[in-house]
Design a protein around this motif. Structure first.
Motif, PDB file in Angstrom:
ATOM      1  N   THR A 449       0.844  -1.194   0.000  1.00 58.77           N
ATOM      2  CA  THR A 449       0.000   0.000   0.000  1.00 58.77           C
ATOM      3  C   THR A 449       0.879   1.244   0.000  1.00 58.77           C
ATOM      4  O   THR A 449       2.059   1.219   0.357  1.00 58.77           O
ATOM      5  N   GLU A 450       0.256   2.350  -0.377  1.00 59.97           N
ATOM      6  CA  GLU A 450       0.967   3.627  -0.394  1.00 59.97           C
ATOM      7  C   GLU A 450       1.342   4.045   1.024  1.00 59.97           C
ATOM      8  O   GLU A 450       2.390   4.655   1.238  1.00 59.97           O
ATOM      9  N   GLU A 452       2.225   2.077   3.481  1.00 54.46           N
ATOM     10  CA  GLU A 452       3.426   1.350   3.876  1.00 54.46           C
ATOM     11  C   GLU A 452       4.676   1.949   3.237  1.00 54.46           C
ATOM     12  O   GLU A 452       5.727   2.057   3.875  1.00 54.46           O
ATOM     13  N   GLN A 473       1.289  -0.448  -7.888  1.00 53.93           N
ATOM     14  CA  GLN A 473       2.463  -0.177  -7.060  1.00 53.93           C
ATOM     15  C   GLN A 473       3.444   0.760  -7.782  1.00 53.93           C
ATOM     16  O   GLN A 473       4.069   1.619  -7.161  1.00 53.93           O
TER      17      GLN A 473
END
Length: 833
Positions: A449-450, A452, A473
């Protein structure tokens, strides 16, 4: 031009003259008289011959109408005209070219003031002579005086003086079309020539304030001669110290003045003896360091008239933004000049264990206390360093356990200011339990995810296999750099880097992050670059000035010149081109790898949005360990911190304040840009946001006081700033709807060109007037002799002219017809026709 529009014309006179179309030569006049006599004789002879049988009275009556008609034709032939001319006297003109370069802010005389006293500047002294003492006003009684300024460019006319009045132009760009009542401000002068109030004197001071980084005297004079030359130009007065250091050669301008009969008078200002001046020409340091990390400060000292002299540079430290109460001396280093003008570098190594914002002040002084300097304000420089204890969070990605990856992984893991995770792409979830890596965390996939990914500040990618990232991603990796100031170091390899180059469309969100355009094949790498010997890495001028490229030897000494001792690398990944805006910091020195664009880059950098990316063309940086393990470690920690500097203010995520340059010369334009977010982390929607600019002493600078919204980029605000004097300026921006305060510093330094030799160049000013009818004057002589060197070249100019033909009247035609009719009627009466 505006000067032509407001020059006063006086003494109007009208003249009336009668003009005739007569032959110009004597022969022509004789032939005309002969022709007229011949025609007249034939007319009389034929008339008398036809009427020889008539009485005398009838013969005369028949002859008179024909003679009158002949005389009328003669009048038409000589074409009498009345010419009416109205003329006025066009006043003589004088151009004044005033030097506004930085050197005009130096003291006006050789006698330097005692400590605590302020010296009068060259600009102030010249203004006092020309304006306050009434010299320009005296000239304006005879001439129309146009005042121009020059430094890097010619500006003006700034004002025009004529018959005791000064007309200031409000916009020099519109000077060519302005009129007396439009775009000018009329100012009456007192009898002594001074402006009527303090505001007007301040206006002169603002117009002629010295802040130009260069003195383009030849170029500006050449341009002004083209604008002003003409019959009524009495001369051009150049007020300068003669320090011409850029632009067109002065001889070209002098020859143009000689050919156009333009008188040049030079008025020299400033001391004529060689001046002694010590200055700090530059000071470099990292902008932020981790607590406990050693870092270098480099001070560049330059002198004029200091051959063989020595001195010391003292380094002080204090809290940033303080009033200096906590200032303390932390180091002192000596220096020695070998040749006048050649700079000397003085290095300091510092280490701070307590986080915070610190300001370093370097002060240079000569060992001989009896030597008086021309300027003492340029003997010190300031730099601010932020010491943080927040660790940089780094994600190390590698397609396999290559040697360069292993060394970098280990040194980042062991560094106290860095926290590193590793994604070794050759390790999957099934084999994770059998692998040990020096890392905080070992990943088996890219952050899903963004959010993370946002935890990381920097990514170091060794020949990464980008096909393992989904399209989503790849998009948020691009956005992480562009919008969230992420930094990436791309290290090229032979396995997966070619795949990225061959399928650029598939990886377009990642490919644009590279500062270079990659070659699609490694055939060139394998065939044209032999692996039989290492080739050096050559730093470019941009690389040599980059602080993070200072590597260290085994003794801890750091210097960019240590790259010259590096044995080199065997191969470098070939590239097609360097992207627009990217900077090459180091090149691969193999001559067989050279292309039409030059040597291929070994290290290239670019800013992408708010983030920064680096490209390293070879995974052989581990060879730097041949210099010293510290050199290899310093290179990589410096590289990681350089690309991660956009994330150092991560705790203040509501905004980011940027300037396009941190060091400028007086008068240069600095662009200030801010990216701001509201409480929902959405781009801030406002027309403007307030800012403040203060100098090192805390004095506010009134312009600019706000940043205006950039309509092309949501949440971005921009404005420009032109500092007029040297020193350090701090820009402060309170983030709206937040307690956050953003700050940025700008160091304004005097340009080397203006400080190289600050004494007055009398030979140059004298040679400029050669064969032009003018001469060189110093300030006292100018007060007494300038007016006598500028003769009155006023001359009459026709402003209206009317031409009236006297014979062209209808009654003349009717009279001639009537006379011919009368003759015909009389001839019918006497039966001659």
């Amino acid at each position: 031009m505006i000067s032509a529009a407001i020059i006063t014309l006086s003494q109007t006179e009208s003249f009336r003259t009668i003009e005739l179309d007569l032959p110009e030569s004597t022969v022509g006049i004789l032939l005309a008289l002969f022709g007229i006599g011949l025609v007249g004789a034939l007319t009389v002879w034929t008339s008398l011959r036809d009427s020889r049988f008539l009485k005398t009275a009838w013969r005369i009556a028949l002859l008179v109408p024909r003679i009158v008609v002949l005389l009328g034709l003669l009048v038409i032939l000589i074409n009498p005209r009345e010419r009416t001319q109205t003329s006025q006297i066009q006043r003589s003109r004088v151009g004044v070219l005033f030097d506004t370069s930085v050197s005009m802010a130096y003291p006006a005389t050789d006698e330097l003031p005692t400590e605590g006293d302020a010296a009068e500047t060259r600009s102030t002294t010249a203004q006092r002579l020309l304006i306050s003492d009434g010299l320009l006003n005296e000239l304006s009684r005879t001439h129309s005086v146009s005042v121009y300024s020059f430094d890097t460019t010619l500006e003006g006319p700034l004002a025009v003086l004529s018959e005791g009045q000064t007309l200031f132009t409000t916009d020099s760009a519109s000077a060519a079309t302005a009129s007396v009542d439009d775009d000018v401000a009329r100012v009456n002068l007192d009898e002594d020539g001074s402006s009527a109030n303090q505001d007007d004197r301040d206006r002169w001071g603002d117009l002629l304030q010295p802040n130009g980084a260069e003195t383009r005297l030849g170029e500006s004079l050449h341009q002004l001669i083209g604008q002003l030359s003409g019959r009524t130009l009495s001369g051009i007065v150049i007020v300068s110290d003669g320090r011409s250091n850029a632009g067109l050669d002065l001889e070209t301008a002098r020859l143009r003045a000689e050919r156009s009969d333009t008188r040049l008078v030079t008025v020299g200002v400033g001391g004529t003896r060689p001046a002694i001046n010590l200055r700090i020409a530059g000071m470099q340091s990292p902008s932020d360091v981790h607590r406990g990390d050693p870092f270098d400060l480099t001070v560049v000292v330059q002198g004029n008239g200091t051959t063989g002299q020595g001195g010391t540079v003292q380094l002080y430290q204090q809290s940033a933004g303080s009033d200096g109460n906590d200032r303390r001396k932390v180091d002192e280093q000596p220096f020695q000049f070998s040749e006048d003008g050649l700079p000397v570098e003085v290095g300091f190594q510092q280490q701070i264990a307590v986080p915070g914002h610190y300001e370093y002040i370097a002060i240079a002084e000569l060992a001989d206390k009896n030597l008086k300097e021309l300027i003492v304000d340029d003997n010190q420089r300031r730099r601010e360093v932020e010491v943080t204890d927040r660790k940089l969070k780094v994600l190390v990605i590698s397609s396999g356990p290559m040697r360069d990856y292993q060394f970098v992984r280990n040194l980042l893991y062991r560094h106290s200011g860095i926290e590193s995770d590793v994604w070794l792409q050759s390790v999957d979830a099934d084999s994770l339990g059998f692998v040990s890596q020096e890392a905080e965390k070992l990943l088996t996939e890219f952050p899903a995810t963004e959010a993370e990914l946002f935890d990381y500040d920097v990514i170091v990618a060794f020949d990464a296999n980008w096909s393992l990232l989904s399209a989503q991603q790849q998009k948020f990796l691009n956005r992480w750099v562009d919008e969230h100031s992420g930094g990436i170091v791309f290290v090229a390899g032979e396995l997966f880097t070619p795949e990225l180059a061959r399928d650029a469309d598939r990886y377009r969100d990642i490919a644009v992050l590279y500062p270079v355009v990659l070659n699609r094949t490694v055939l060139e790498l394998r065939l044209s670059q032999g692996a039989d010997k290492p080739w050096p890495v050559l730093l470019t001028p941009e690389g040599r000035s980059s602080e993070f490229l200072k590597i260290a030897d085994a003794t801890g000494r750091s210097d960019v010149d240590l790259w010259k001792t590096f044995g080199g690398i065997y191969r470098s990944y070939p590239v097609q081109a360097v992207r627009d805006g990217a900077i090459v910091l180091a090149e691969y020195g193999n001559p067989r790898a050279r292309t039409q664009h030059g040597q291929p880059p070994f290290l290239a950098s670019q800013y992408y949005g708010r983030g920064r990316t680096m490209f390293v063309s070879s995974a052989e940086t581990w060879r730097l360990r041949a210099i010293s393990p510290e050199g290899h470690q310093r290179f990589w920690t410096g590289l990681v911190r350089e690309v991660g500097q956009g994330r150092r203010s991560r705790g203040r995520s509501r905004g980011l304040l940027l300037t396009d340059r941190s060091e400028v010369s007086p008068g240069q334009t600095v662009t200030i840009r801010a990216q701001l977010y509201d409480s929902r982390m959405q781009p801030l929607q406002r027309d403007s946001v307030p800012i403040s600019v203060v100098d090192a002493d805390g004095r506010p600078v009134s312009v600019p006081d706000q940043l205006r919204s950039d309509g092309r980029r949501p949440g971005q605000f921009v404005n420009t700033f032109r500092p007029g004097r040297q020193g350090q300026f701090r820009i402060t921006l309170p983030v709206p709807e937040s307690s956050d305060v953003l700050q940025a510093d700008i160091e304004v330094v005097l340009p080397n060109l203006e400080a190289e030799d600050p004494s007055q160049n009398v030979p140059l000013l004298t040679s400029l007037t050669k064969s032009t009818g003018g001469r060189y004057l110093n300030l006292p002589d100018a007060a007494a002799q300038l007016a006598s060197l500028l003769p009155d070249r006023s001359e009459p100019v026709v402003v209206d002219e009317q031409l009236k033909t006297l014979w062209d009247r209808s009654w003349v035609m009717y009279l001639m017809i009537s006379l011919l009719a009368l003759e015909w009627g009389l001839r019918r009466v006497v039966r001659l026709s």
